[in-house]
Design a protein around this motif. Structure first.
Motif, PDB file in Angstrom:
ATOM      1  N   GLY A 213       0.633  -1.161  -0.058  1.00 38.54           N
ATOM      2  CA  GLY A 213       0.026  -0.102  -0.085  1.00 38.54           C
ATOM      3  C   GLY A 213       0.683   1.146  -0.079  1.00 38.54           C
ATOM      4  O   GLY A 213       0.340   2.379  -0.093  1.00 38.54           O
ATOM      5  N   ARG A 214       2.170   1.079   0.127  1.00 35.77           N
ATOM      6  CA  ARG A 214       3.132   2.321   0.173  1.00 35.77           C
ATOM      7  C   ARG A 214       3.207   2.873  -1.180  1.00 35.77           C
ATOM      8  O   ARG A 214       2.880   2.211  -2.343  1.00 35.77           O
ATOM      9  N   SER A 215       3.499   4.170  -1.451  1.00 36.60           N
ATOM     10  CA  SER A 215       3.738   4.667  -2.510  1.00 36.60           C
ATOM     11  C   SER A 215       5.145   4.264  -3.305  1.00 36.60           C
ATOM     12  O   SER A 215       5.935   3.893  -2.637  1.00 36.60           O
ATOM     13  N   VAL A 216       5.165   4.249  -4.589  1.00 34.22           N
ATOM     14  CA  VAL A 216       6.129   3.720  -5.507  1.00 34.22           C
ATOM     15  C   VAL A 216       7.343   4.695  -5.087  1.00 34.22           C
ATOM     16  O   VAL A 216       8.624   4.309  -5.447  1.00 34.22           O
ATOM     17  N   THR A 217       6.959   5.844  -4.743  1.00 28.85           N
ATOM     18  CA  THR A 217       8.142   6.791  -4.548  1.00 28.85           C
ATOM     19  C   THR A 217       8.925   6.705  -3.230  1.00 28.85           C
ATOM     20  O   THR A 217       9.931   6.963  -3.052  1.00 28.85           O
ATOM     21  N   ARG A 218       8.620   5.462  -2.443  1.00 32.09           N
ATOM     22  CA  ARG A 218       9.205   5.174  -1.469  1.00 32.09           C
ATOM     23  C   ARG A 218      10.581   4.306  -1.892  1.00 32.09           C
ATOM     24  O   ARG A 218      11.169   4.149  -1.064  1.00 32.09           O
ATOM     25  N   ILE A 219      10.273   3.840  -2.830  1.00 34.81           N
ATOM     26  CA  ILE A 219      11.627   2.989  -3.431  1.00 34.81           C
ATOM     27  C   ILE A 219      12.621   3.878  -4.070  1.00 34.81           C
ATOM     28  O   ILE A 219      12.592   4.727  -4.934  1.00 34.81           O
ATOM     29  N   PRO A 220      13.894   3.730  -3.547  1.00 38.67           N
ATOM     30  CA  PRO A 220      14.840   4.667  -3.896  1.00 38.67           C
ATOM     31  C   PRO A 220      15.466   4.219  -5.378  1.00 38.67           C
ATOM     32  O   PRO A 220      15.144   3.167  -5.579  1.00 38.67           O
ATOM     33  N   ASP A 221      15.665   5.327  -6.108  1.00 36.27           N
ATOM     34  CA  ASP A 221      16.138   5.064  -7.602  1.00 36.27           C
ATOM     35  C   ASP A 221      18.024   4.875  -7.460  1.00 36.27           C
ATOM     36  O   ASP A 221      18.351   6.069  -7.596  1.00 36.27           O
ATOM     37  N   PRO A 222      18.618   4.002  -7.552  1.00 35.00           N
ATOM     38  CA  PRO A 222      20.181   4.027  -7.549  1.00 35.00           C
ATOM     39  C   PRO A 222      20.487   4.736  -9.092  1.00 35.00           C
ATOM     40  O   PRO A 222      21.790   5.138  -8.872  1.00 35.00           O
ATOM     41  N   GLY A 223      19.731   4.840 -10.198  1.00 29.67           N
ATOM     42  CA  GLY A 223      20.215   5.567 -10.963  1.00 29.67           C
ATOM     43  C   GLY A 223      21.600   5.032 -11.708  1.00 29.67           C
ATOM     44  O   GLY A 223      21.941   3.935 -11.747  1.00 29.67           O
TER      45      GLY A 223
END
Length: 340
Positions: free
Chosen positions: A216-226
């Motif tokens: 249920g959390r937002s995808v924005t909680r996942i860090p982007d290593p880029g």
């Protein structure tokens, strides 16, 4: 990057961008390597080059899949069978301990011209002397080793040459990483989470495992290593996941997010960190626990058996143990009765 900013000119940056365009127009890693070498011959000046990929699962060098640019197979065979442990990059630990940053072989060994490696291998067999090389890594995954060569009668690689190649390394790593991930049949496996987000970060697709991981959390909680060399992780309060991303083009511009549950090897590495072991010492200790001999460890990590013994001495000292079996007992919690 601060050193890169000071050394490279505006023209250099235009040439870097031109090289990047060439790299990203390639269809596979072999054509990318050839195109990259063509650009580097024009903008940096190289005689030859070699790329050795790394197995992402074991961190072992995949010598059978290497790429050579304007050099000979006989020299590579001699390197693998005898001279690899004498290479300054191996002896100094540069390739194992530094990523996305090149070094000159003459900086790693100022007396290079008097060594067996240079006198018996580099000049007579490989027909080169100056080397600029390093390890490519992105998002915590080692992709391979790239080495650029010049002959003895050429001048050495300059600080500008080094900065030029250093600026390219993260971008080369990102290209290889994306192709590696797309080439895996398990990209959308049920054992890993997969999320497709558009350029605004809105999810367009999500499999069941990713949905459960987010809870249920937002995808924005996942860090982007880029383009970072370090690995990124996502914690949902219960489980821990390794995060990898790759760009997506076409009609839906955005990126794929891949979530892999942390494996026991990662947990083992974390436990070894508690004892103050270096990255290399943790690798050696992990292979000892897997039952590998000193010779096997040396071949796996591209170092000499003497170096393995030195690492083991340091490991035993830091962990206050005296033999290999005690290492497994201390880390894995084996009982006294199970000790060898």
């Amino acid at each position: 990057m601060s050193g890169t900013v000071r050394v490279l000119s505006e023209r250099d940056y235009r040439e870097v961008l031109q090289t990047i365009d060439v790299i990203y127009s390639a269809s596979d890693h072999s054509s990318m390597f050839r195109a990259l070498c063509g650009q580097l011959r024009k903008f940096v000046g190289i005689y030859s080059a070699i790329f050795i990929p790394i197995d992402p699962r074991t961190n072992a060098l995949l010598f059978g899949n290497y790429e050579i640019y304007d050099n000979n197979e006989e020299a590579m065979l001699a390197y693998l069978t005898h001279y690899a442990p004498l290479d300054p990059y191996s002896m100094s630990g540069w390739l194992q301990n530094r990523v996305n940053e090149t070094a000159r072989n003459t900086d790693l060994d100022p007396d290079l011209d008097r060594t067996e490696f240079a006198c018996d291998f580099l000049m007579p067999l490989a027909s080169v002397f100056y080397v600029l090389g390093g390890t490519l890594q992105v998002q915590g995954d080692r992709l391979g080793i790239l080495a650029l060569h010049r002959q003895r009668h050429d001048h050495n690689f300059t600080n500008r040459d080094k900065a030029f190649v250093d600026a390219l390394f993260p971008l080369i790593a990102r290209f290889l990483h994306s192709r590696q991930l797309l080439g895996k049949e398990t990209l959308f496996s049920e054992t890993r989470g997969a999320i497709l987000v558009d350029e605004r970060g809105h999810p367009r697709y999500m499999n069941d495992m990713a949905r459960n991981a987010l809870g249920g959390r937002s995808v924005t909680r996942i860090p982007d290593p880029g383009f970072r060399s370090e690995a990124a992780h996502f914690h949902n309060g219960i489980d821990r996941y390794r995060v990898r991303t790759l760009p997506v083009g076409g009609k839906i511009k955005g990126r794929f997010i891949i979530l892999d549950p942390e494996n026991p090897r990662d947990v083992l590495s974390a436990k070894l960190t508690v004892f103050g072991l270096s990255v290399r010492e943790r690798e050696v200790a992990g292979l000892v626990i897997q039952g590998l001999s000193n010779r096997d460890i040396a071949l796996r990590l591209f170092i000499s058996e003497l170096t393995v013994k030195d690492h083991l001495k340091n490991i035993f000292g830091k962990m206050l143990i005296r033999r290999r079996s005690e290492l497994a007992n201390k880390i894995l919690g084996l009982s006294q009765a199970a000790r060898a």
